[in-house]
Motif scaffolding. Structure first.
Motif, PDB file in Angstrom:
ATOM      1  N   ASN A   1       0.852  -1.126  -0.011  1.00 21.06           N
ATOM      2  CA  ASN A   1       0.002   0.274  -0.095  1.00 21.06           C
ATOM      3  C   ASN A   1       0.746   1.251  -0.181  1.00 21.06           C
ATOM      4  OD1 ASN A   1      -1.578   2.128   0.840  1.00 21.06           O
ATOM      5  ND2 ASN A   1      -3.352   0.478   1.232  1.00 21.06           N
ATOM      6  N   GLN A   2       0.548   2.244  -0.944  1.00 14.58           N
ATOM      7  CA  GLN A   2       1.413   3.378  -0.972  1.00 14.58           C
ATOM      8  C   GLN A   2       1.293   4.672  -0.060  1.00 14.58           C
ATOM      9  OE1 GLN A   2       1.192   4.588  -5.088  1.00 14.58           O
ATOM     10  NE2 GLN A   2       1.252   2.585  -5.779  1.00 14.58           N
ATOM     11  N   THR A   3       0.161   4.500   0.650  1.00 14.96           N
ATOM     12  CA  THR A   3      -0.510   5.557   1.731  1.00 14.96           C
ATOM     13  C   THR A   3      -0.523   4.804   3.037  1.00 14.96           C
ATOM     14  OG1 THR A   3      -2.721   5.129   1.057  1.00 14.96           O
ATOM     15  CG2 THR A   3      -1.233   6.952  -0.305  1.00 14.96           C
ATOM     16  N   ASP A   4      -0.699   3.649   3.148  1.00 12.65           N
ATOM     17  CA  ASP A   4      -0.900   2.983   4.669  1.00 12.65           C
ATOM     18  C   ASP A   4       0.054   3.229   5.561  1.00 12.65           C
ATOM     19  OD1 ASP A   4      -1.356   1.479   6.797  1.00 12.65           O
ATOM     20  OD2 ASP A   4      -2.291  -0.022   5.938  1.00 12.65           O
ATOM     21  N   PRO A   5       0.159   3.986   6.578  1.00 12.42           N
ATOM     22  CA  PRO A   5       1.448   4.140   7.473  1.00 12.42           C
ATOM     23  C   PRO A   5       2.140   2.958   8.027  1.00 12.42           C
ATOM     24  CG  PRO A   5      -0.494   5.586   8.098  1.00 12.42           C
ATOM     25  CD  PRO A   5      -0.970   4.632   7.241  1.00 12.42           C
ATOM     26  N   ALA A   6       1.157   1.713   8.078  1.00 14.98           N
ATOM     27  CA  ALA A   6       1.627   0.343   8.372  1.00 14.98           C
ATOM     28  C   ALA A   6       2.753  -0.015   7.106  1.00 14.98           C
ATOM     29  CB  ALA A   6       0.610  -0.647   8.528  1.00 14.98           C
ATOM     30  N   THR A   7       2.923   0.404   6.066  1.00 12.16           N
ATOM     31  CA  THR A   7       3.768  -0.030   4.998  1.00 12.16           C
ATOM     32  C   THR A   7       4.476   0.822   4.255  1.00 12.16           C
ATOM     33  OG1 THR A   7       1.706   0.182   3.125  1.00 12.16           O
ATOM     34  CG2 THR A   7       2.002  -1.998   4.246  1.00 12.16           C
TER      35      THR A   7
END
Length: 273
Positions: free
Chosen positions: A203-209
């Motif tokens: 994911n390009q926006t998820d803080p976890a990734t």
């Protein structure tokens, strides 16, 4: 840290030696965090909150790679642009420090530097609007890898080792891996599979990734080469910060513990007389 002297019981010499030995054993430890970068590149190391300033030569303990020309080594001019994406996508980008003994190698078309996104090719880490590195280059073969070798740079610094590395890891995928070597020996390795799950991987926006990764090493485990590899599209990273430390002086604390242990034995023998 426990206070070894808080107990009224005598500690044997053997036990003290065991304590000293265990205190000198440490492995690479990994944590996540970082702070907002001051140059609109997302996250950077808490040790260097604004990577937009000129990159230093290690004299103050840190060395920075942001893939932006603005962070070229002081007085050395712009960095190496051979990995820049063609056209406007590579404007203002550069691999810095290569003239200071930092050597970049990669698989065929295994590494690129750019400042935009390419569908099914590469995506900047979240909130990163500056240049970043990625493997493979657009259209490059898989699997792909890029290596950053600091050996010659470290040699120029004297008896120093890299005991810290931080980097902004964007859109983490299960198939991305960072491997750290000292010579030919693998020191430690971190892969995206341990940080993600199928629901949010890539994911390009998820803080976890999109996380700033901090890795701390003991001097004995210090690395001189890092390999970033991937078996899919793609591995993206920015704001690499390395921390240098000089070789520690043989621990006087260990000798002090030993001396106290022997002193304790001496007192013990006197009391028995």
């Amino acid at each position: 840290m426990k206070n070894f002297f808080s107990s009224k019981k005598f500690v044997s010499t053997a036990a003290l030696l065991a304590i000293v030995a265990s205190s000198q054993v440490s492995a690479a430890s990994i944590s996540f965090g970082g702070v907002a970068a001051g140059d609109d590149s997302g996250l950077t190391s808490e040790f260097l909150a604004d990577p937009s300033h000129a990159m230093n030569d290690g004299a103050n303990g840190f060395f920075v790679e942001t893939f932006d020309v603005a962070t070229a080594v002081d007085g050395a001019g712009p960095g190496d642009t051979q990995y820049n994406a063609a056209g406007a996508a590579g404007a203002g980008c550069a691999v810095n420090g290569t003239g200071s003994g930092i050597v970049i190698t990669s698989s065929t078309n295994g590494f690129g530097v750019r400042n935009d996104d390419v569908n099914n090719g590469a995506a900047a880490p979240a909130n990163d609007n500056t240049c970043y590195g990625h493997t493979p280059a657009i259209g490059g073969d898989l699997p792909a890898w890029v290596e950053i070798d600091y050996s010659a740079f470290l040699a120029s610094q004297g008896d120093f080792g890299i005991t810290y590395l931080g980097f902004y890891w964007g859109s983490i995928d299960e198939y991305n891996t960072f491997s750290f070597f000292s010579g030919d020996d693998l020191v430690t390795e971190i892969d995206g599979e341990t940080l993600t799950n199928a629901a949010n991987a890539g994911n390009q926006t998820d803080p976890a990734t999109n996380r700033y990764v901090n890795i701390d090493f003991s001097f004995a485990d210090a690395f001189d080469r890092v390999r970033i590899s991937t078996t899919g599209i793609a591995g993206e990273f920015d704001n690499i910060v390395i921390g240098l430390a000089s070789r520690p002086v043989p621990a006087p604390a260990g000798l002090a513990f030993l001396g106290l242990g022997l002193l304790g034995l001496s007192f013990s023998r006197k009391f028995k007389k």
